[in-house]
Design a protein around this motif. Structure first.
Motif, mmCIF file in Angstrom:
data_model
loop_
_atom_site.group_PDB
_atom_site.id
_atom_site.type_symbol
_atom_site.label_atom_id
_atom_site.label_comp_id
_atom_site.label_asym_id
_atom_site.label_seq_id
_atom_site.Cartn_x
_atom_site.Cartn_y
_atom_site.Cartn_z
ATOM 1 N N SER A 421 -18.424 -3.439 1.439
ATOM 2 C CA SER A 421 -17.867 -4.520 0.631
ATOM 3 C C SER A 421 -16.802 -3.976 -0.316
ATOM 4 O O SER A 421 -16.698 -2.762 -0.532
ATOM 5 N N THR A 422 -16.021 -4.890 -0.885
ATOM 6 C CA THR A 422 -14.960 -4.535 -1.821
ATOM 7 C C THR A 422 -15.232 -5.210 -3.154
ATOM 8 O O THR A 422 -15.473 -6.419 -3.208
ATOM 9 N N ILE A 423 -15.193 -4.429 -4.213
ATOM 10 C CA ILE A 423 -15.433 -4.949 -5.561
ATOM 11 C C ILE A 423 -14.263 -4.514 -6.428
ATOM 12 O O ILE A 423 -14.018 -3.314 -6.615
ATOM 13 N N THR A 424 -13.527 -5.486 -6.978
ATOM 14 C CA THR A 424 -12.339 -5.151 -7.751
ATOM 15 C C THR A 424 -12.080 -6.206 -8.821
ATOM 16 O O THR A 424 -12.534 -7.350 -8.709
ATOM 17 N N ASP A 425 -11.345 -5.815 -9.851
ATOM 18 C CA ASP A 425 -10.919 -6.743 -10.908
ATOM 19 C C ASP A 425 -12.085 -7.530 -11.492
ATOM 20 O O ASP A 425 -12.005 -8.743 -11.675
ATOM 21 N N CYS A 426 -13.186 -6.834 -11.788
ATOM 22 C CA CYS A 426 -14.277 -7.424 -12.558
ATOM 23 C C CYS A 426 -14.046 -7.109 -14.040
ATOM 24 O O CYS A 426 -13.115 -6.391 -14.394
ATOM 25 N N GLY A 427 -14.902 -7.646 -14.904
ATOM 26 C CA GLY A 427 -14.735 -7.401 -16.325
ATOM 27 C C GLY A 427 -13.471 -7.997 -16.899
ATOM 28 O O GLY A 427 -12.908 -7.482 -17.868
ATOM 29 N N VAL A 428 -13.010 -9.111 -16.328
ATOM 30 C CA VAL A 428 -11.759 -9.711 -16.788
ATOM 31 C C VAL A 428 -11.883 -10.193 -18.235
ATOM 32 O O VAL A 428 -10.941 -10.090 -19.017
ATOM 33 N N GLN A 429 -13.044 -10.730 -18.618
ATOM 34 C CA GLN A 429 -13.271 -11.133 -20.011
ATOM 35 C C GLN A 429 -14.148 -10.147 -20.761
ATOM 36 O O GLN A 429 -13.898 -9.847 -21.926
ATOM 37 N N PHE A 430 -15.184 -9.654 -20.099
ATOM 38 C CA PHE A 430 -16.173 -8.803 -20.757
ATOM 39 C C PHE A 430 -15.946 -7.373 -20.267
ATOM 40 O O PHE A 430 -16.460 -6.962 -19.220
ATOM 41 N N PHE A 431 -15.152 -6.622 -21.043
ATOM 42 C CA PHE A 431 -14.563 -5.386 -20.546
ATOM 43 C C PHE A 431 -15.573 -4.297 -20.256
ATOM 44 O O PHE A 431 -15.274 -3.338 -19.553
ATOM 45 N N GLY A 432 -16.782 -4.405 -20.805
ATOM 46 C CA GLY A 432 -17.809 -3.421 -20.510
ATOM 47 C C GLY A 432 -18.520 -3.647 -19.192
ATOM 48 O O GLY A 432 -19.499 -2.962 -18.880
ATOM 49 N N ALA A 433 -18.047 -4.596 -18.405
ATOM 50 C CA ALA A 433 -18.655 -4.889 -17.111
ATOM 51 C C ALA A 433 -18.414 -3.752 -16.125
ATOM 52 O O ALA A 433 -17.499 -2.941 -16.283
#
Length: 614
Positions: A421-433
């Motif tokens: 799987s591909t996981i990218t551009d998370c933590g857009v609001q909550f930067f500690g994600a």
């Protein structure tokens, strides 16, 4: 006589089989253009997922077996999550598939229409009745892309001038730092800590003393060191959501008093010609079992999940780590956590295959308490406000007056897989994600995924800050490509690990491009933090790391072998913070230092070899 009856018997048997295997009895179709009064066939599809769920459960009450809900192309709108419980499947042999045809989207958002132009030249739109009780709009999606919640400054940061005496409740800024918000109570303060961030509404701005006061403490109350100047004397911050902050196309502001959205578009672009969506549903899909009767055999395939909403608590979001945050008010139940659009608890043998999770306001997918032998395969996670994927749970839940992990360790998530799987551009609001978070879980396999472009850590595994025995064991992070992480915060890494995890291994991962960030602590390719014990780190290729490829902090006995570590000038391959280096057994590691002869060729060989095998 039997000769003449035989053709009749064959015909009757064929009719019985045709009826019992009829697609209409086993398959139900849903279309955005359908009608809930229809039969649910391909040519007469239902209009809603809820109606299809009802049809499935009614058919299962008559006869157990396999059922399929087909989602035809288009946006299937929800205003509340679709919920399945184990009580819906009294026969545990039953199996449910929810399969999307190409272009099938489950959306928790409503389309905004009837846009008008304001005197300022901005477009404006009232929230429709379908938005229900939404109090605070946090996301807006224009033509499938996240629009910019108005902020100042646009991309850089302001700096705290002087912290208040209590170092928690307020600070002082310099005159002219920012335009005074027109509606102060709509405006949000976002302040960066080393490995987390706070998002808190502003209560007042005193222009006489240049004092900014939010509605609650900045930083977590439950940890003493979350003071405003603990990591930096002048912490980074910015402000968000005010009309005066709009100065570029696709920037927007929400007025809570007017329940109205203001949006700037390029000159000549008509807002009424665009699909503009605001999330309203707090979650999209829930699958809940019980300890006596786990929910089983639900298989989700080829579906895009979009537009899940999550509103901040009234006291704000004071992040601690990996979107766990300070509860306000404190209920005594431990840390809170940003919820996911799709959640499961006490679920067994469920799968998500070729799905997309994107444009989401909370986290993406959470396989939580007691989830066993589930799989996420060939799926994509992007543009998510919180964590991408979460497995298991933290330490706080209690069973019979004690921590669950002590009194009921069998309730741990176990045997779950995240693959290809591909996981990218998370933590857009909550930067500690983080891209993938695993709590106190066992036998988790995270393999052959690409995790990249994140504000903080790529993969975080473990949730105990000492070597106390927990259910965490046998977790494997193997063959993943992790890069361009730690882009906003510090004190993390491509892989971050905690606690005693016997039989666990970090193996054959390719990790690169971890830059230095502002803050007190460094970031690394791998960070084995407090209590990390009984872990094998082998066969990894780590390069282009601003600091040490591997760092230990209060770690104990671990084996590090046959890794290819490429270090910057003057940077050691390993850093030991409060760790006895003699406890870290190192065997046959290949270490290259910047400036060494042949380092470029060695790096090329290592990367090409990794790619050939993955």
């Amino acid at each position: 006589m039997f000769k003449h009856l035989f053709p009749f018997a064959i015909c009757s048997l064929a009719l019985i089989c045709l009826y019992s295997c009829s697609p209409q009895t086993l398959e139900f179709y849903v279309s955005p253009e359908g009608n809930d009064d229809h039969s649910g066939s391909r040519t007469q599809p239902f209009a809603t997922l809820q109606r299809a769920k009802t049809a499935v459960l009614e058919s299962l009450a008559d006869k157990a077996g396999e059922r399929t809900i087909w989602l035809q192309p288009g946006r299937h709108q929800l205003t509340a999550p679709l919920v399945f419980t184990s009580a819906d499947f009294p026969d545990t042999s039953s199996r449910l598939q929810i399969i999307g045809e190409e272009g099938a989207i489950i959306s928790g958002g409503v389309v905004l229409t009837d846009w008008q132009t304001a005197e300022t030249g901005l477009w404006m739109c009232q929230l429709p009745p379908a938005a229900g009780s939404v109090q605070s709009v946090r996301e807006l999606f224009v033509g499938g892309k996240r629009a910019i919640r108005s902020r100042f400054p646009n991309s850089d940061y302001l700096r705290v001038g002087t912290v208040g005496a209590d170092k928690r409740s307020h600070f002082f800024y310099e005159s002219g730092d920012f335009p005074l918000p027109a509606q102060v109570n709509d405006t949000e303060l976002i302040l960066m800590h080393d490995w987390s961030s706070s998002r808190i509404s502003i209560q007042s701005i005193d222009t006489t003393t240049n004092k900014l006061t939010p509605v609650d403490w900045i930083g977590a109350r439950v940890l003493d060191f979350f003071t405003l100047d603990h990591w930096e004397a002048h912490a980074r911050y910015f402000l968000e959501n005010d009309l005066l902050f709009i100065d570029q196309d696709y920037e927007w502001y929400y007025s809570s008093e007017e329940r109205r959205i203001y949006l700037q578009l390029p000159t000549g672009q008509d807002a009424n010609e665009l699909e503009i969506i605001v999330p309203v549903s707090a979650g999209l899909l829930q699958m809940n079992g019980t300890e006596e009767h786990p929910i089983r055999n639900i298989h989700i395939e080829n579906i895009t999940f979009r537009h899940s909403a999550w509103e901040l608590p009234t006291g704000g979001y004071a992040g601690i780590q990996a979107t766990h945050f300070d509860p306000r008010p404190n209920t005594g139940t431990g840390w809170s956590v940003v919820p996911a659009a799709v959640t499961a608890s006490l679920a067994e043998a469920c799968t998500f295959t070729n799905c997309r999770f994107e444009n989401l306001g909370g986290s993406g997918l959470w396989l939580g308490r007691g989830c066993t032998d589930n799989a996420v395969t060939a799926s994509k996670f992007r543009d998510i406000s919180g964590n991408g994927i979460m497995i298991g749970e933290g330490r706080d839940r209690r069973v019979t007056d004690g921590p669950w992990w002590e009194n009921a360790p069998d309730q741990a998530a176990r045997g779950n897989r995240i693959e290809n799987s591909t996981i990218t551009d998370c933590g857009v609001q909550f930067f500690g994600a983080v891209g993938i978070w695993v709590g106190l879980a066992a036998e988790t396999t995270i393999t052959n995924n690409e995790v990249h472009h994140l504000p903080y850590t790529g993969i975080s595994i473990g949730w105990m800050w000492n070597p106390s025995p927990t259910p965490a064991r046998g977790n494997r992070v193997v063959g993943n490509h992790i890069h361009h992480i730690m882009q906003k915060l510090s004190d993390g890494g491509g892989i971050y690990m905690l606690g005693l995890q016997p039989g666990s291994e970090l193996k054959d991962n390719l990790i690169h491009d971890v830059t230095v960030n502002v803050g007190r602590a460094e970031s690394n390719g791998m960070f084995l933090d407090e209590g990390t014990t009984d872990v094998i780190v082998s066969g990894n290729v780590i390069y282009n790391i601003a600091k040490s490829p591997i760092r230990f902090h209060r770690a104990t006995t671990n084996l590090v072998q046959q890794n290819a570590l490429f270090c910057g000038e003057g940077i050691p391959p390993f850093t030991y913070n409060a760790t006895d280096a003699s406890l870290i057994k190192k065997v046959d590691n290949e270490v290259h230092q910047a400036g060494d002869a042949g380092i470029e060729a060695a790096l090329q060989r290592a990367v090409e070899s990794w790619k050939e095998n993955h």
